[in-house]
Design an enzyme around this catalytic site. Structure first.
Site, PDB file in Angstrom:
ATOM      1  N   SER A 161       0.827  -1.203   0.000  1.00 25.52           N
ATOM      2  CA  SER A 161       0.000   0.000   0.000  1.00 25.52           C
ATOM      3  C   SER A 161       0.862   1.255   0.000  1.00 25.52           C
ATOM      4  O   SER A 161       1.645   1.478  -0.922  1.00 25.52           O
ATOM      5  CB  SER A 161      -0.963  -0.047   1.184  1.00 25.52           C
ATOM      6  OG  SER A 161      -1.975   0.912   1.071  1.00 25.52           O
ATOM      7  N   ASP A 253      -9.877  -4.761  -4.446  1.00 20.79           N
ATOM      8  CA  ASP A 253      -9.167  -3.619  -3.884  1.00 20.79           C
ATOM      9  C   ASP A 253      -9.419  -2.394  -4.753  1.00 20.79           C
ATOM     10  O   ASP A 253      -9.239  -2.458  -5.979  1.00 20.79           O
ATOM     11  CB  ASP A 253      -7.668  -3.941  -3.840  1.00 20.79           C
ATOM     12  CG  ASP A 253      -6.820  -2.833  -3.242  1.00 20.79           C
ATOM     13  OD1 ASP A 253      -7.381  -1.808  -2.796  1.00 20.79           O
ATOM     14  OD2 ASP A 253      -5.588  -2.989  -3.236  1.00 20.79           O
ATOM     15  N   HIS A 283      -7.823  -5.388  -0.080  1.00 20.58           N
ATOM     16  CA  HIS A 283      -6.595  -4.635   0.164  1.00 20.58           C
ATOM     17  C   HIS A 283      -5.877  -5.144   1.410  1.00 20.58           C
ATOM     18  O   HIS A 283      -6.382  -5.053   2.529  1.00 20.58           O
ATOM     19  CB  HIS A 283      -6.947  -3.157   0.336  1.00 20.58           C
ATOM     20  CG  HIS A 283      -5.770  -2.245   0.413  1.00 20.58           C
ATOM     21  ND1 HIS A 283      -5.079  -1.823  -0.700  1.00 20.58           N
ATOM     22  CD2 HIS A 283      -5.153  -1.663   1.473  1.00 20.58           C
ATOM     23  CE1 HIS A 283      -4.102  -1.021  -0.342  1.00 20.58           C
ATOM     24  NE2 HIS A 283      -4.119  -0.910   0.978  1.00 20.58           N
TER      25      HIS A 283
END
Length: 316
Positions: A161, A253, A283
């Site tokens: 991320s 995601d 995610h």
């Protein structure tokens, strides 16, 4: 390079895996980043929420040693050593929207990574926004990379991320500054264009799938103002000359399309890039290696790919 892995892009499933649906229900009440809330208090609450997820990470094989250190620039780091004197290093950067997360929240995941990858792994407590806005975090990580290059000549970098964003940015910095050459980068569920909100995956999975799109602008505003700068949004930069790359995305995601676009842009720039999508995942859920049997197998295959880059001929 063709897409690789047991969950190839395009083999879509209709909904998240049952275990993922149950997980989403369990974390639905966790705090989220919103303007006007004390970031200190919110960070503590959110970090505690991540730590509660540690029970879904497989227990790692025993490591030779784990050391807490401080870089010459004052950045706390944690070094995981699978053997007495590993010859190569992977730098891991935790996720958390640039404003939360730490070496503590990433600890069991990084332990497992070091044990399976069989190289030293360095987890970095980079400075967080909004107290330390851009470029504090990438500059701090770059300094750590330069410091580690004094001891290791084979280094890869990666993260998930926001950590994947920083890994991609530091790879660009190393190229642009003639810094340490990287053997690979692994970008997991990466945020690579911080001003990009019109992707189909953003619309389809922007709410109820673990990462709420409505709250992304607040997190981004805490971190950076110039969203067009390639050291903020690496998808907007020149990607030629970057190291071989592994880009992993999750089907459900909001950032999935960004990751796909980055892998495609890398390939267009003649950078070897593997794109692997985790079907049925959201995610960050692929780090929860004990959540499903398939999650563990997926993680093992990706780690084996990264290990393959480390096993290649020494970078000249």
């Amino acid at each position: 390079m063709t897409d690789a892995g047991p969950n190839r892009q395009g083999d879509s499933v209709a909904q998240p895996l049952p275990e993922i649906v149950e997980l989403l229900g369990a974390v639905a009440g966790d705090p989220i980043a919103t303007p006007g809330v004390s970031t200190t208090d919110l960070r503590a609450l959110c970090d505690a929420g991540v730590i509660r997820l540690h029970r879904w990470v497989r227990e790692a094989r025993a490591l030779h040693d784990v050391k807490d250190l401080v870089s010459p620039g004052g950045v706390p780091v944690r070094l995981y050593l699978p053997s007495e004197a590993p010859l190569a290093l992977h730098i891991h950067l935790h996720g958390g929207g640039w404003w939360m997360g730490s070496i503590a929240t990433a600890d069991p995941m990084v332990r497992e990574l070091a044990a399976d990858l069989r190289v030293a792994v360095l987890s970095v407590d980079y400075p967080l926004a909004p107290e330390n806005p851009w470029p504090a975090a990438p500059e701090a990580v770059y300094e750590v990379l330069a410091w580690m290059a004094e001891s290791y000549d084979r280094i890869s970098i990666g993260g998930e991320s926001a950590g994947a964003n920083l890994a991609a940015v530091v790879a660009l910095m190393a190229r642009d500054r003639g810094g340490p050459r990287l053997v690979a980068q692994w970008l997991d569920v990466p945020a690579v264009d911080l001003g990009r909100y019109d992707d189909p995956s953003m619309s389809a999975y922007g709410s109820g799938y673990g990462l709420e799109v409505a709250h992304l602008p607040a997190m981004v505003s805490w971190y950076a103002d110039d969203l067009a700068h390639p050291y903020v949004s690496p998808l907007r930069g020149d990607l030629a000359g970057l190291p071989p790359s592994i880009v992993t995305v999750a089907q459900f995601d909001p950032l999935c399309d960004q990751g796909v676009a980055y892998a495609e842009a890398l390939r267009a720039a003649d950078v070897p890039a593997s794109l692997i999508r985790a079907e049925g995942h959201v995610h960050g859920s692929t780090w929860l290696t004990a959540l499903t049997e398939g999650t563990g197998a997926w993680h093992d295959e990706v780690v084996a790919m990264l290990a393959g880059h480390h096993a290649m001929e020494t970078v000249q």
